[in-house]
Each structure stands twice: as structure tokens, then as C-alpha cells.
Design an enzyme around this catalytic site. Structure first.
Site, PDB file in Angstrom:
ATOM      1  N   LYS A  91     -28.825   0.274   4.275  1.00 17.34           N
ATOM      2  CA  LYS A  91     -28.109   0.453   3.008  1.00 17.34           C
ATOM      3  C   LYS A  91     -26.752   1.099   3.248  1.00 17.34           C
ATOM      4  O   LYS A  91     -25.793   0.844   2.526  1.00 17.34           O
ATOM      5  CB  LYS A  91     -28.956   1.291   2.055  1.00 17.34           C
ATOM      6  CG  LYS A  91     -30.240   0.621   1.579  1.00 17.34           C
ATOM      7  CD  LYS A  91     -30.991   1.517   0.615  1.00 17.34           C
ATOM      8  CE  LYS A  91     -32.233   0.837   0.073  1.00 17.34           C
ATOM      9  NZ  LYS A  91     -33.271   0.669   1.084  1.00 17.34           N
ATOM     10  N   GLU A 175     -27.085   8.819  -3.226  1.00 20.72           N
ATOM     11  CA  GLU A 175     -26.315   8.140  -4.264  1.00 20.72           C
ATOM     12  C   GLU A 175     -26.352   8.946  -5.552  1.00 20.72           C
ATOM     13  O   GLU A 175     -27.346   9.638  -5.839  1.00 20.72           O
ATOM     14  CB  GLU A 175     -26.915   6.755  -4.573  1.00 20.72           C
ATOM     15  CG  GLU A 175     -26.735   5.723  -3.514  1.00 20.72           C
ATOM     16  CD  GLU A 175     -27.370   4.398  -3.928  1.00 20.72           C
ATOM     17  OE1 GLU A 175     -28.099   4.386  -4.947  1.00 20.72           O
ATOM     18  OE2 GLU A 175     -27.146   3.404  -3.242  1.00 20.72           O
ATOM     19  N   HIS A 210     -39.662   3.252  -8.726  1.00 19.25           N
ATOM     20  CA  HIS A 210     -38.807   2.332  -7.961  1.00 19.25           C
ATOM     21  C   HIS A 210     -39.563   1.119  -7.428  1.00 19.25           C
ATOM     22  O   HIS A 210     -39.014   0.371  -6.620  1.00 19.25           O
ATOM     23  CB  HIS A 210     -38.118   3.063  -6.798  1.00 19.25           C
ATOM     24  CG  HIS A 210     -37.648   4.436  -7.164  1.00 19.25           C
ATOM     25  ND1 HIS A 210     -36.721   4.662  -8.151  1.00 19.25           N
ATOM     26  CD2 HIS A 210     -38.007   5.660  -6.694  1.00 19.25           C
ATOM     27  CE1 HIS A 210     -36.513   5.955  -8.272  1.00 19.25           C
ATOM     28  NE2 HIS A 210     -37.279   6.591  -7.408  1.00 19.25           N
ATOM     29  N   ARG A 267     -33.947 -11.522   2.945  1.00 16.64           N
ATOM     30  CA  ARG A 267     -35.215 -12.240   3.073  1.00 16.64           C
ATOM     31  C   ARG A 267     -35.526 -12.897   1.739  1.00 16.64           C
ATOM     32  O   ARG A 267     -34.797 -12.735   0.756  1.00 16.64           O
ATOM     33  CB  ARG A 267     -36.340 -11.264   3.431  1.00 16.64           C
ATOM     34  CG  ARG A 267     -36.475 -10.109   2.452  1.00 16.64           C
ATOM     35  CD  ARG A 267     -37.605  -9.165   2.816  1.00 16.64           C
ATOM     36  NE  ARG A 267     -37.570  -7.925   2.070  1.00 16.64           N
ATOM     37  CZ  ARG A 267     -38.023  -7.748   0.833  1.00 16.64           C
ATOM     38  NH1 ARG A 267     -38.538  -8.774   0.176  1.00 16.64           N
ATOM     39  NH2 ARG A 267     -37.968  -6.565   0.240  1.00 16.64           N
TER      40      ARG A 267
END
Length: 653
Positions: A91, A175, A210, A267
Site C-alpha cells: 500500500k 492514513e 473492514h 488479482r
């Protein structure tokens, strides 16, 4: 073309093994001993004379070293190049790529310096609340929301530990946390000839911790100009990293509709059936064609989407117990027609502790969102699974909720207002229990008639299934069980006409019959049609807003209670102990974390059930324990130290 499957020792009897033309074992049940062992998979491919490797959804599917090893072994890796995977697999590096390409990203820290002090300083600069994310991998693993500085360090340790266990890499990024966000993603496809297209967007905002639960396309409430901008950003992100094959560009959006890049999943996504249902395109076929060097079968202006598609993920988990993963054998597995079913298990298969608890996906298509939602709700009510706990009832309640109906769910809603979808446990509605009891009575009578026809004297009056009993007026007892609660009912009558007694209330049933997955009956003079599927002793009742699982039990069986249960911590399932938070002699309060256990790729917090003192801890960090193992014993008396601890907790000390 032949298909070759690989399997771990735990999956020797799995569905994918049976479906393949050839299947080869690659190691033990733990992912690290099998599905994460690149050399074992490559060796299997060599033995099978395979030409290509499809990595599936997880494990090594986004591992650039594995993709490169396939190429070096003369195998075609069905996915993006190793170089692209390196650029987007973290990420952190993906965010840097997107910033350079002008794709909007969420403010945060994604540097290589993972020193605790550097991360703490970055967190202070970003501000709270913030999100800690595993730099590698996805699926909600290694993610924590942190709302205050004092909670940052323990959350970081937990996220790193979970990331290392799931992905073999404990690097994280930080973040800014967007309150009440929406989660949108764009399905992209690239070929080796320079073409990149999008196949529209999906909304994946229905999440818990999440982890995606329900996905749909098109995204509800998204303005046309914003939708087009989202598609363009997805294509730009893919072009920026020379993307080839199937991928998903994920975005997080503010309540105002401003979206930011999250990550690229290099993917095929679990939710790809949603896109396939809308476009009529087989994405796996496209993967194979692109991997073989062919150009994309369609150009952008030739790709069309129609209607609305919604997918629901069925997990082996117990929502009533905090969504604790569940294991067991599928003793009853039944899916309805009319919807797409993607599953890796069959009746008789086991759900083990070693892998993700996702067991099936149901995808419904309709001309519009209302039709697709109605079909999916009906399908969930007609899906029957027994042998382990599932989230079917939770899915039914979610799809029936006002927020979902209005298309207004944000990705933090279920964590924030779970009570709006999953109310506190309560006794099943009386009508539900009565309907289940009537089905049991009808099935008992049919069974008795069958036994009469095959008996030694079918004409004997003792073989008649008419409800008559010696000494009283045909009283029968039906006992229904939901978890540890028992609901006995008395019944009089036969042949679909009954008088039922429950909690000093009498109810009259007339003309009851079972027909096409439903009980058709009259209850107290009012006609009813109750959706119910059953395979005794299991029953599942769908009242339109929830799905209730019941067990018809021996009404005269008495289970002994365990008087010591509240003074112990028992392993809820097989798993590995990853942290021990207390020692014998320590005073603890009810709800205080004592052990942390890892099972099914999740961390489970095991807490003290009562106030007291730790008498014994029967496990150490690293131990693998079986289900129902006695882990901790407590002396439940409230000591002065415990009382002081409680006061400290209550006053925020």
C-alpha cells in the site's frame, strides 16, 4: 485443457479437489506449510506438466516473488507481472505511484522507516482518528482505527502481529481516518498490447471491521458525472503501473462524494461475480486469454452493463457471539435456484480453523436494485446450512434494514450502529415457534405412516398415525431449541389440525400442509404462508426480515448445567495463543482481556467472565489449543485489589 488442483492435508476431501482433473498434495494444514509454500506449488506444477498457474483470490495471488518464480520455471502466471505487483503490492509504494500519476490519495504516512518513534511522530502529524493498515495484503487483516494517542502503540502492535501472521510482513502505513466513508472500487483489465479498460464500479460499503459483507453494482447514490470520473481514475491508476490482466482499484469516498485512492488489488476479487452478472463477461476467461497473449476481447465502447447485481458473503461465524468464527461439518447444505451460488464446500465437508471463514457467495441479478435485493433476500431465507454457525440471519436483517434499502450504508455504519441491524438476543416470535412446531408434527406423522406401511402389521390400530394416545386426549410435546434456550409446546390433534399450547396461551391451527419450501396454514382463523426449510432435526424459518435456525430436540432430554462455566475461560475453537495478558495470582475484572488467540486468520480476545483472581493459566504464547480446552481458571471472589481495579477503570485511570 486439464485442470490441476493443489491441496493441503486439511483439504484432502475438499470440493475443488474432487472437481479437478488431477489433484496433488502440497503439505500440512497451516497455510505456511502448504498454500504459502511457493516451492511446493511449483513442484506440483512440474509433476503435472502444467503450462500456467492461476493463483486464485488469496495466499500467493499478490506475491511478486511467486509470480517471478512461475515465469522462471517456464509457467505462465495468470495475473499481472511481478514488476507491477511489486509496485502496487505494498500500500505504501502504491500510494507513491498514485501521487506521481495525479490520482488523489488519502493523506497519511507510507514511508519505509518503521521505527516506533517515527510512526508515533507521523501519527501525531496526521492527527486522530487515524487508520493503521498492513502495507501488504488486504481483507481487513492488520487494520486498526485509533482515536487517541494513548491507544496508538497497543493498536500498532496488534496490527503488526496480525499482518505478520496473515502476510508474512509486519510493515504498516498510516492514513487519516475518514468518518462515515463509502467504499467504491473499479474493475479494470489490461492486456500486453497496451489496452486498459474498466468494467464499471462496485459499491462495497457494507462492511464490518473492514471485511466486506455485501457488494453491489452499480453503486447506489453515485451521480453520473462522479461515476464517470471514478471509472477514469481507475483506468489512470492501472495505466500508471502498466497493469496487465484483472485488477481492482479501490477508492474511499467522503460523504460529499470526494474519492481518494486506497489500493490496487492485483488479482481477481472475491466479488467479481457482481461484475460478471451485470456485463455478461466471464472474467476468468478474459484472464486466460490475456495470459495467453491475446488482446482484450472487447474495447471500452463495446462493454455494456445492464440491471443491478448484489452479492452477499456467507461466513462461518456467530454474530450473536461477537462474530466469532465457527467450525464444524456441514450436516445440511441447501442453496436455492434463481441466484448464482459460488461455494467451495459440499454437504459433509468441514470448515476448519486453518482458513478464512467464507463458505459461499450468493449473487442476485435484477432489472433494478429493488428487484435484485428482493431476490437476494428470498435466496438467503431459502439457504440452509447446519453444522456450524453462519451469518445468514445477519444478512437477512441487513438487507431488510432501512439504511441498506435506501442505499445509505457507509463502511463504518455496522461498526457504529450494529444494534440497528443485530438487536439483542431475545425469544423467537411466538408465530415462528408455532410454525416450526407444526412442521415437526406433520413430519412426525408422515414418518409414522411410512413406518406403518412397512411394519409387520400395517393394519394394527397401534400403527395409526392419528395422534391418539392412551390415557389422555392425544397430547404430544414438541421441544424446540435455539442455542441454549429451550421452547416446549404441547399439541393436540393430527392431520394438519392442532391445538397448540405455549406459555398458557392456546392457538388453533387448521389445514396445515408443507408445500414448496413453505408452511401453508391457518393460525387462529387467519391464513398464513411461512417460508420454512427443514431437514429434521434442523429447521430454518424466514419471516421476511430475519432467518431463525431451530433444532427439534427430544422433549424429555435433560442437559446437565456446568456450574463452573462462569469461572473459566474455554477455547471457543481450535487456534494458537499469540499473547498472554495475565499471570496466576493477578486480580482481574469482568471483561478484562486475559489471552489473545489467533484462529481462521483473525485475532480473538478472550476475557475474564467474572471479577476475581487468576488461579491457573493452562497455555503459553505459541501453544496450539483445541476447541473447548480449559485455558484459564479463576477464583471468582471479589478482592480488594479487584475492587480498586474496577474503580480505576470506571474513572478512566
Amino acid at each position: 485443457v486439464e485442470t490441476v488442483a493443489v491441496y493441503s492435508r486439511a483439504d484432502a476431501g475438499a470440493r475443488h479437489v474432487a472437481l479437478a482433473d488431477q489433484a496433488l498434495p502440497i503439505g500440512g494444514p497451516r497455510p505456511a506449510d502448504s498454500y504459502l509454500k511457493a516451492d511446493a506449488i511449483l513442484d506440483a506444477a512440474k509433476r503435472a506438466n502444467a503450462q500456467a498457474v492461476h493463483p486464485g483470490y488469496g495466499f500467493l495471488s499478490e506475491n511478486p516473488a511467486f509470480a517471478r518464480a512461475c515465469t522462471e520455471a517456464g509457467l505462465v502466471f495468470i495475473g499481472p507481472t511481478a514488476r507491477t505487483m511489486e509496485r502496487v503490492g505494498s500500500k505504501a509504494s502504491a500510494k507513491a505511484e498514485m501521487e506521481a500519476a495525479g490520482v488523489p490519495v488519502v493523506p497519511g504516512y507510507h514511508g519505509a522507516d518503521q521505527d516506533l518513534e517515527r510512526l508515533r511522530a507521523a501519527a501525531a502529524e496526521i492527527g486522530f482518528p487515524l487508520m493503521i493498515k498492513a502495507a501488504a495484503g488486504g481483507g481487513g487483516k492488520g487494520m486498526r482505527i485509533v482515536r487517541s494517542e494513548e491507544k496508538f502503540e497497543p493498536a500498532l502492535a496488534a496490527a503488526r502481529r496480525e499482518a505478520a501472521n496473515a502476510f508474512g510482513d509486519d510493515q504498516v502505513i498510516l492514513e487519516r481516518y475518514i468518518e462515515r466513508p463509502r467504499h467504491w472500487e473499479v474493475q479494470v483489465f489490461g492486456d500486453r498490447h497496451g489496452s486498459v479498460v474498466h468494467l464499471f464500479e462496485r459499491d462495497c460499503s457494507s462492511q464490518r471491521r473492514h471485511q466486506k459483507i455485501v457488494e453491489e453494482s452499480p453503486a447506489p447514490g453515485l451521480a453520473d458525472q462522479d461515476r464517470a470520473a471514478l471509472w477514469a481514475a481507475g483506468v489512470a491508476a492501472a495505466r500508471a503501473v502498466d497493469y496487465v490482466n484483472a485488477g481492482t482499484v479501490e477508492f474511499i469516498a467522503t460523504p460529499a462524494g470526494e474519492f481518494h485512492f486506497l489500493e490496487i488489488n492485483a488479482r481477481l476479487q472475491v466479488e467479481h461475480p457482481v461484475t460478471e452478472e451485470r456485463t455478461g463477461i466471464d472474467l476468468v476467461e478474459w484472464q486466460l486469454r490475456v495470459a495467453a497473449g491475446e488482446p482484450l476481447p472487447l474495447e471500452q465502447d463495446q462493454i455494456r452493463a445492464r440491471g443491478h447485481a448484489i452479492e452477499a458473503r456467507i461466513y462461518a461465524e456467530d454474530p450473536a457471539a461477537g462474530f466469532l468464527p465457527s467450525t464444524g461439518t456441514a450436516r445440511w447444505l441447501e442453496f436455492p435456484p434463481g441466484v448464482r451460488v459460488d461455494t467451495g464446500i459440499r454437504e459433509g465437508d468441514s470448515v476448519s480453523v486453518h482458513y478464512d471463514p467464507l463458505v459461499a457467495k450468493l449473487t442476485a441479478f435484477g432489472a433494478d436494485r429493488g428487484e435484485a435485493r428482493a431476490r437476494l433476500r428470498a435466496a438467503i431465507g431459502a439457504t440452509a446450512i447446519a453444522g456450524f454457525e453462519t451469518n445468514l440471519d445477519f444478512l437477512a436483517r441487513l438487507l431488510a434494514s432501512q439504511r441498506f434499502t435506501e442505499g445509505a450504508i457507509d463502511s463504518a455504519y455496522l461498526d457504529r450502529r450494529l444494534d440497528q441491524v443485530l438487536p439483542p438476543a431475545q425469544e423467537p416470535p411466538a408465530e415462528t415457534l408455532l410454525a416450526a412446531a407444526v412442521v415437526v408434527l406433520i413430519e412426525q406423522e408422515q414418518s409414522e405412516r411410512a413406518a406403518q406401511r412397512t411394519g409387520s402389521d400395517p393394519h394394527s390400530p397401534w400403527a395409526l398415525a392419528d395422534g391418539w394416545r392412551l390415557g389422555h386426549s392425544g397430547r404430544r410435546v414438541v421441544s424446540l431449541c435455539q442455542r441454549d434456550a429451550h421452547y416446549p409446546l404441547s399439541a393436540y390433534g393430527a392431520g394438519g389440525d392442532y391445538r397448540l399450547h405455549r406459555n398458557d396461551q392456546e392457538h388453533e391451527v387448521r389445514g396445515a400442509r408443507i408445500e414448496a419450501g413453505a408452511l401453508i396454514w391457518s393460525l387462529d382463523g387467519a391464513g398464513r404462508r411461512t417460508a420454512i426449510v427443514h431437514r429434521l432435526p434442523h429447521l430454518q424459518v424466514n419471516d421476511g426480515g430475519s432467518v431463525l435456525n431451530l433444532l427439534a430436540e427430544d422433549p424429555f432430554a435433560v442437559e446437565a448445567s456446568d456450574a463452573d462455566a462462569d469461572h473459566r475461560i474455554i477455547a471457543p475453537m481450535p487456534g494458537r495463543i499469540v499473547a498472554v495478558r495475565a499471570r496466576p495470582g493477578d486480580a482481574v475484572i469482568s471483561g478484562q482481556e486475559v489471552l489473545v488467540m489467533e484462529a481462521m486468520k483473525m485475532e480473538l480476545s478472550l476475557s475474564a467472565p467474572v471479577d476475581g483472581t487468576i488461579a491457573a493459566i493452562n497455555a503459553v504464547e505459541g501453544d496450539f489449543v483445541e476447541a473447548d480446552a480449559l485455558l484459564v481458571e479463576l477464583n471468582p471472589q471479589l478482592t480488594r485489589e479487584t475492587d480498586n481495579n474496577r474503580k480505576g477503570v470506571e474513572h478512566g485511570a
